[in-house]
Write an enzyme that holds these catalytic residues in place. Structure first.
Site, PDB file in Angstrom:
ATOM      1  N   THR A 143      -8.926   0.599  -9.383  1.00  0.00           N
ATOM      2  CA  THR A 143      -8.488  -0.655  -8.811  1.00  0.00           C
ATOM      3  C   THR A 143      -8.760  -1.782  -9.798  1.00  0.00           C
ATOM      4  O   THR A 143      -9.685  -1.703 -10.595  1.00  0.00           O
ATOM      5  CB  THR A 143      -9.287  -0.863  -7.523  1.00  0.00           C
ATOM      6  OG1 THR A 143      -9.117   0.301  -6.743  1.00  0.00           O
ATOM      7  CG2 THR A 143      -8.871  -2.098  -6.789  1.00  0.00           C
ATOM      8  N   ASN A 168      -6.185   4.285  -6.928  1.00  0.00           N
ATOM      9  CA  ASN A 168      -7.392   4.861  -6.340  1.00  0.00           C
ATOM     10  C   ASN A 168      -8.372   5.205  -7.454  1.00  0.00           C
ATOM     11  O   ASN A 168      -8.904   4.303  -8.075  1.00  0.00           O
ATOM     12  CB  ASN A 168      -7.113   6.049  -5.413  1.00  0.00           C
ATOM     13  CG  ASN A 168      -8.347   6.375  -4.578  1.00  0.00           C
ATOM     14  OD1 ASN A 168      -9.212   5.512  -4.424  1.00  0.00           O
ATOM     15  ND2 ASN A 168      -8.449   7.571  -4.062  1.00  0.00           N
ATOM     16  N   ARG A 192       0.843  -1.188   0.000  1.00  0.00           N
ATOM     17  CA  ARG A 192       0.000   0.000   0.000  1.00  0.00           C
ATOM     18  C   ARG A 192       0.882   1.243   0.000  1.00  0.00           C
ATOM     19  O   ARG A 192       1.960   1.253   0.606  1.00  0.00           O
ATOM     20  CB  ARG A 192      -0.855  -0.034   1.268  1.00  0.00           C
ATOM     21  CG  ARG A 192      -1.844   1.089   1.442  1.00  0.00           C
ATOM     22  CD  ARG A 192      -2.972   1.001   0.459  1.00  0.00           C
ATOM     23  NE  ARG A 192      -4.127   1.801   0.880  1.00  0.00           N
ATOM     24  CZ  ARG A 192      -5.128   2.105   0.067  1.00  0.00           C
ATOM     25  NH1 ARG A 192      -5.135   1.685  -1.202  1.00  0.00           N
ATOM     26  NH2 ARG A 192      -6.152   2.803   0.506  1.00  0.00           N
ATOM     27  N   GLY A 238     -13.824  -1.189  -6.937  1.00  0.00           N
ATOM     28  CA  GLY A 238     -15.124  -0.616  -6.604  1.00  0.00           C
ATOM     29  C   GLY A 238     -15.148   0.158  -5.304  1.00  0.00           C
ATOM     30  O   GLY A 238     -16.215   0.380  -4.735  1.00  0.00           O
TER      31      GLY A 238
HETATM   32  O1  DON Z   1      -7.992   1.081  -1.547  1.00  0.00           O
HETATM   33  C1  DON Z   1      -9.164   1.384  -1.715  1.00  0.00           C
HETATM   34  O2  DON Z   1     -10.067   0.978  -1.021  1.00  0.00           O
HETATM   35  C2  DON Z   1      -9.538   2.284  -2.894  1.00  0.00           C
HETATM   36  N1  DON Z   1      -8.442   3.163  -3.202  1.00  0.00           N
HETATM   37  C3  DON Z   1      -9.905   1.431  -4.054  1.00  0.00           C
HETATM   38  C4  DON Z   1     -10.257   2.219  -5.292  1.00  0.00           C
HETATM   39  C5  DON Z   1     -11.104   1.465  -6.239  1.00  0.00           C
HETATM   40  O3  DON Z   1     -11.529   0.381  -5.988  1.00  0.00           O
HETATM   41  C6  DON Z   1     -11.426   2.150  -7.505  1.00  0.00           C
HETATM   42  N2  DON Z   1     -12.113   1.260  -8.398  1.00  0.00           N
HETATM   43  N3  DON Z   1     -13.213   1.301  -8.788  1.00  0.00           N
END
Ligand code: DON
Length: 564
Positions: free
Chosen positions: A372, A392, A96, A464
């Site tokens: 994502t 993100n 991360r 998502g």
């Molecule tokens: O880490 C996370 O929870 C978010 N940054 C994820 C972003 C995401 O899933 C975008 N896709 N639709």
């Protein structure tokens, strides 16, 4: 209002999938890779054909996604990998992003303490220190079988030689060009020389990205975190008043963490621990639901749906209060995933009435307890990888590092930038997820492996934002509670509740009219059918059944499963 950002995001995902045909279920014996990009899945499958294991394949697919699926595949972002090895052991790798050392608790607030709109999503300050390259290299070094070059060369070739843009990618470029074109290096990658977005049939060549990947192949970590790549990234930070320094990059390390483990109706669930909230919430919700006869009520029934919504409401309330980077904040993980805690948390559940989110605070922890994208891989030996990675929002900060050719994330928005202020996904948070130098922002990414009798049964995960966890929950329950085959488990309509805002989001055809009527009669308010397509999540998944591997690319996305 802010929750609309989530709706827009899902809409974008749905729009790009509207004309995408995905094969239902791909079969294989010796290996399977399911990802959002057909080209990247082919790369992974080819690595398996050449004697690589599932870890080699996942890493190669990850690097390829940075080239072929630039809205989320990345080397300028971060991710999580859950790995079940053939010997039965399970490890996770956390790569991360981290807040830069100069980050500050209130860095996105003005002098009056109000949020400066857009700063945490679309600015150089939105960028967290990227972790993907460290993670992919560490995972490969520890568990891969092939040389480093074998897992990076295919991505380099795709970047250097280019590939033909399809309708799916062209649509994305069109939609995101207004923000991408603010940055000349981003425009240079994703637009024609006249500034028009690359269209279907054009070739996407990414020479700078090929060079960066070449440096990673030659020098490993140092090819990204030191030397030319690091200097180019820091130069862009200085140009845009961002915070990331050479020291932030040189000190970045991925972290090996013990997985979150739970059980559900005789199956073992292994998933990602904090700084993801995914594994904790998934296990917590399954624990709340296990005493209820979900399979007996039936898929889509009001009785099952009511229970799932109420479990989601309570788990997301706990997320907002308790969860953050455990290296910085004492998250009570053991309690949150405990079945007794789930029973206590669900004790006020009323089978006939919806509760109201404003009445559901976070659980009390006893003092004594402490865009994502997802790739699923299995090989013929039982090595299994669930890998979710992100910038993100789609294309992250939209900033391509000039001369280095890769996009930077905007992951800082996943912190709670002000207490109880929704982020782009409408998620609330507090001190547990406040910004601190070097801290990792809380995630919802939920790469997950389900085991039966100690053997991998299912590997899944999704993009998502906040809906990731409920997407994974439903895929897992569709398999375990409803006995669906993989294509149905992934394809069936989904719904989502996240405590606040207090509403239920459902895909078209998700609830029958009498289910909606029954839920409303129980007091569920704001049941909102997504009207713009078919999209909550994109759960590219693999399942093992009777010695055969089944792969499914979620029909909501234009990916592909490739088996051998
Ligand atoms: O880490 C996370 O929870 C978010 N940054 C994820 C972003 C995401 O899933 C975008 N896709 N639709």
């Amino acid at each position: 209002m802010r929750y609309l950002a989530l709706s827009c995001l899902v809409m974008a995902a749905a729009a790009q999938s509207a004309d995408a045909a995905s094969p239902a279920e791909v079969r294989g014996k010796a290996g399977m890779v399911a990802s959002r990009s057909a080209l990247a899945s082919e790369v992974g499958a080819d690595v398996l054909r050449r004697g690589g294991n599932a870890i080699d394949a996942a890493v190669a697919t990850g690097f390829a996604l940075a080239v072929t699926y630039p809205s989320a595949g990345n080397i300028g972002g971060g991710g999580f990998m859950v790995i079940r090895l053939a010997d039965g052991s399970v490890v996770t790798n956390d790569h991360r992003e981290r807040a830069p050392a100069a980050a500050d608790h209130d860095m996105f607030l003005d002098d009056d303490g109000d949020v400066i709109q857009g700063l945490s999503t679309h600015s150089h300050l939105a960028v967290g220190v990227p972790g993907t390259v460290a993670g992919l290299l560490d995972v490969h070094e520890r568990y891969g079988q092939l040389e480093r070059s074998a897992v990076i060369d295919p991505a380099i070739a795709l970047a250097r030689d280019g590939f033909v843009v399809d309708d799916d990618l062209a649509g994305q470029f069109r939609r995101h060009m207004p923000r991408l074109e603010r940055y000349p290096a981003s425009r240079a990658v994703f637009a024609r020389p006249d500034g028009a977005p690359l269209a279907a049939g054009d070739r996407l060549v990414q020479s700078d990205l090929a060079d960066t990947l070449g440096r990673i192949r030659e020098h490993g970590h140092d090819g990204f975190y030191r030397g030319a790549t690091a200097e180019l990234l820091v130069a862009e930070m200085e140009r845009g008043e961002g915070l990331i320094t050479l020291e932030d990059l040189a000190s970045y390390e991925s972290v090996w963490r013990d997985p979150i483990r739970g059980t559900y109706r005789g199956h073992e669930i292994v998933s990602m621990p904090p700084p993801s909230s995914g594994g904790v919430l998934l296990v917590q919700m399954l624990n709340m639901l296990e005493p209820h006869d979900i399979g007996g009520f039936g898929y889509g029934s009001a009785a099952a749906t009511h229970r799932i919504i109420e479990a989601e409401r309570r788990a997301y309330a706990d997320r907002a209060h308790h969860l953050g980077d455990t290296d910085f904040y004492p998250t009570p993980i053991a309690t949150l995933v405990d079945k007794a805690y789930a029973a206590q948390r669900f004790a006020d559940f009323d089978p006939a009435r919806a509760s109201r989110s404003e009445d559901i605070g976070h659980g009390t922890i006893p003092n004594e307890s402490p865009d994502t994208t997802h790739v699923s891989v299995m090989d013929g030996d039982g090595n299994t990888v669930a890998y979710t990675t992100t910038l993100n929002l789609s294309y992250g900060s939209k900033i391509v590092v000039p001369g280095a050719g890769f996009l930077l994330n905007n992951e800082m928005d996943d912190f709670s930038i002000k207490p109880n202020t929704p982020n782009a996904y409408g998620l609330l948070g507090d001190e547990a997820n406040a910004i601190a130098p070097g801290k990792r922002m809380l995630s919802s990414m939920t790469p997950t492996i389900v085991l039966r009798d100690g053997e991998p049964l299912l590997v899944t995960g999704s993009p998502g934002g906040s809906t990731i966890i409920t997407t994974v929950l439903q895929v897992v329950m569709n398999v375990i509670d409803h006995g669906m085959d993989l294509s149905d488990a992934v394809g069936k309509p989904r719904f989502h509740h996240q405590w606040q805002p207090d509403r239920v989001m459902v895909e078209p055809f998700g609830f029958s009219p009498d289910t909606v009527a029954a839920l409303e009669a129980m007091g569920h308010e704001g049941i909102d059918t997504i009207r713009w397509g078919r999209g909550i999540g994109d759960a590219n998944s693999v399942m093992r059944r009777d010695g055969e591997l089944l792969g499914v690319s979620d029909p909501r996305g234009a990916g592909r499963a490739v088996g051998l």
